[in-house]
Design an enzyme around this catalytic site. Structure first.
Site, PDB file in Angstrom:
ATOM      1  N   LYS A  63      30.071  28.392  44.484  1.00 33.24           N
ATOM      2  CA  LYS A  63      29.545  29.457  45.348  1.00 33.24           C
ATOM      3  C   LYS A  63      29.198  30.656  44.480  1.00 33.24           C
ATOM      4  CE  LYS A  63      31.129  32.966  47.520  1.00 33.24           C
ATOM      5  NZ  LYS A  63      29.962  33.849  47.342  1.00 33.24           N
ATOM      6  N   GLU A  76      39.572  34.035  36.309  1.00 31.51           N
ATOM      7  CA  GLU A  76      39.013  34.935  35.288  1.00 31.51           C
ATOM      8  C   GLU A  76      38.714  36.252  35.998  1.00 31.51           C
ATOM      9  OE1 GLU A  76      38.711  34.410  32.160  1.00 31.51           O
ATOM     10  OE2 GLU A  76      38.934  32.243  32.030  1.00 31.51           O
ATOM     11  N   CYS A 125      32.715  42.214  32.046  1.00 32.01           N
ATOM     12  CA  CYS A 125      34.179  42.281  32.145  1.00 32.01           C
ATOM     13  C   CYS A 125      34.823  42.617  30.801  1.00 32.01           C
ATOM     14  CB  CYS A 125      34.720  40.980  32.709  1.00 32.01           C
ATOM     15  SG  CYS A 125      34.086  39.553  31.827  1.00 32.01           S
ATOM     16  N   GLU A 135      38.798  49.675  36.744  1.00 32.93           N
ATOM     17  CA  GLU A 135      37.551  49.045  36.297  1.00 32.93           C
ATOM     18  C   GLU A 135      36.386  49.714  37.041  1.00 32.93           C
ATOM     19  OE1 GLU A 135      36.823  44.890  37.360  1.00 32.93           O
ATOM     20  OE2 GLU A 135      36.147  44.550  35.312  1.00 32.93           O
TER      21      GLU A 135
END
Ligand code: NAD
Length: 502
Positions: free
Chosen positions: A182, A257, A291, A390
């Protein structure tokens, strides 16, 4: 010419059992060009029925694909790599259109990286490693079989849609599994092109399936599906937590992850030119939506002010513009929502830190796109939001440190542990940094490069499991111990623990 998305996906944005299909959720979603805000392609989202159909196709394809020889799977992956290389320009244009990435980045990084990954896993398919068979008990021969797991349910983010599809799908199918992926609903185009290329390369229908739906509906249904043996997820730590909760109900094998907040540690003996160039490139790669991007620069006091001034000056030379123009260095963020989120982080930071450059959206021709200027923030406290959270945008925070130990301690002081770099000409400092920084990757005197042969994956709340490399190949296999009795003795010595004497 940009990529003709409407025309290419007129048959739908689902890829099930080797063909495109329309989603059945009853709702639609628009892929938007973030450089202009224009609708590129509106498609029908997948519902739970589409996920069921994709899982059924993957399940039906599993025995044949798992039963193929490693050489057969390897040959199919080599052909797959060649088809991707032939279609490189299409892939690059579709990626730049849906993400707003400069075409040079898609052409020189995303697409060749994917072609190389495919070639790597074509080779890896023939190299499963393990312990040697032997008579470990004395009376038996033991050996280990590594077997494919079954249907893998994978979920990917929007920042590198093509590479994330590749990282999830390739090791899984190289090991004999079948996959339902997905992608993020904002960026389905290159995952669909990737699946079409697999079919064109002769990979059997049902081995690679794509369902394009929302996380809540299609994503959770895929994670909770009883016929899916493993969930492999790349995305934010917050959603990763939810995925882990849903996967628990069916005791699924998990690979997560997650987010990152990579430190960039500059010691006072570093080549400052290299560190300044590395910081700007490392922070702005993919408009900071990476990331592993450099997000927190810790700079030793003696060179701190010079580093701040030179980094700001270099950032100001980076050219924002149309992703398809050859002179563009930096594209927009993925969406206006993401741009506004980044701007809000910076605006809140003005109360406690110094915005050295950037800190605003550009006007003029770029005003309608999701653009934000490269931003450098200095003097923020270590425990502030801008240092700890983040941001996922073109924002670098710089902080000073005094002793080497302090620099490493600050680098480790967030919940994340995905990647980090240290900048020094002193081999002993470099050695200590690689040992003491808690992250899945530590670069010395560079930041960002990745290679197919080496693992990518986090420590701490950046998750667990590895992408790329032989390590990720292993993640998609399960280990079976097989033990043969060699004695033919009816009443074996160990039976006395159950009945009789010696
Ligand atoms: P996200 O977590 O919002 O979404 C990732 C995917 O999860 C999307 O496909 C989304 O539709 C799906 N999803 C959302 N809710 C779900 C749910 N309840 N159940 C199942 N699936 C659900 O992340 P994003 O905004 O697309 O991407 C940015 C994030 O990804 C950042 O945190 C970044 O660090 C991370 N990322 C990590 C790596 C890595 O290798 N560690 C690589 C790339 C991106």
């Amino acid at each position: 010419m940009q990529f003709p998305a409407q025309e290419r996906f007129a048959d739908g944005a689902q890829f099930i059992a080797g063909r495109l299909a329309r989603g059945s959720s009853g709702r639609t979603h628009a892929v938007v060009d973030p450089a202009t805000g224009d609708d590129v392609h509106t498609y029908a989202l997948a519902g739970t029925d589409d996920v069921d159909a994709a899982v059924a196709a993957a399940r039906a394809a599993f025995p044949g694909w798992a039963g193929a020889t490693p050489a057969e799977r390897s040959e199919a992956l080599h052909r797959f790599s060649a088809v991707l290389a032939d279609r490189a320009e299409d892939l690059a244009r579709a990626e730049s259109l849906q993400c707003g990435k400069p075409l040079k980045l898609s052409r020189e990084f995303d697409v060749p990286g994917t072609v190389d990954n495919t070639a790597f896993f074509a080779g890896a398919a023939r190299h499963l490693q393990g312990q040697s068979a032997g008579e470990y008990s004395g009376d038996h021969t033991s050996y280990v079989r590594r077997e494919a797991i079954g249907v893998i349910g994978s979920i990917a983010p929007w920042n590198y849609p093509l590479q994330m599809a590749a990282w999830k799908i390739l090791p899984a199918i190289a090991a004999g599994n079948t996959v339902v992926l997905k992608p993020a609903e904002l960026t389905p185009l290159t995952s669909l092109l990737f699946a079409e290329a697999a079919t064109a390369a002769g990979i059997p229908d049902g081995v690679v399936n794509i369902v394009t739906g929302t996380g809540r509906e299609a994503g959770e249904h895929l994670v909770g599906h009883p016929d899916v043996a493993m969930t492999s997820f790349t995305g934010s730590t917050a959603v990763g937590r939810r995925v882990a909760e849903v996967a628990t109900a069916t005791v699924k094998r998990l690979h997560l992850e997650l987010g990152g907040k990579a430190p960039f540690v500059v010691f006072d003996d570093a080549d400052l030119d290299a560190a300044v160039n590395g910081a700007v490139a490392g922070a702005l790669i993919n408009t900071g939506q990476d990331c592993t991007a450099a997000t927190r620069a810790y700079v030793q006091r003696a060179v701190y002010e010079e580093f701040v001034a030179r980094t700001a000056a270099l950032m100001e030379t980076v050219r924002l513009g149309d992703p398809f123009a050859p002179t563009t260095d930096l594209g927009p963020l993925i969406s206006h929502v993401q741009r506004d989120r980044v701007a809000a982080f910076v605006d809140r930071a003005r109360g406690y830190a110094r915005v050295v450059t950037g800190g605003e959206a550009p006007g003029g021709d770029l005003a309608k796109g999701a653009y934000y200027r490269p931003t450098l923030i200095a003097d923020a406290p270590q425990d502030s939001e801008i240092v700890q959270s983040e941001i996922f945008g073109p924002v670098l925070v710089v902080l000073p440190f005094d002793t080497d130990d302090e620099g490493i301690r600050l680098a480790n002081d967030t919940p994340y542990g995905l990647a980090a770099s240290a900048w020094t000409r002193d081999v002993y400092r470099a050695g200590r940094a690689t040992r003491d920084i808690k992250a899945g990757c530590v670069w010395i005197n560079d930041h960002v490069p990745i290679i197919s042969e080496m693992p990518h994956g986090g420590f701490k709340q950046s998750g667990f499991g590895k992408d790329m490399s032989a390590y990720s190949f292993e993640e998609y296999t399960q280990i079976k111990h097989v033990m043969f009795d060699n004695t033919a003795v009816v009443r074996k010595d160990w039976h006395r623990t159950i009945f009789g004497d010696r």
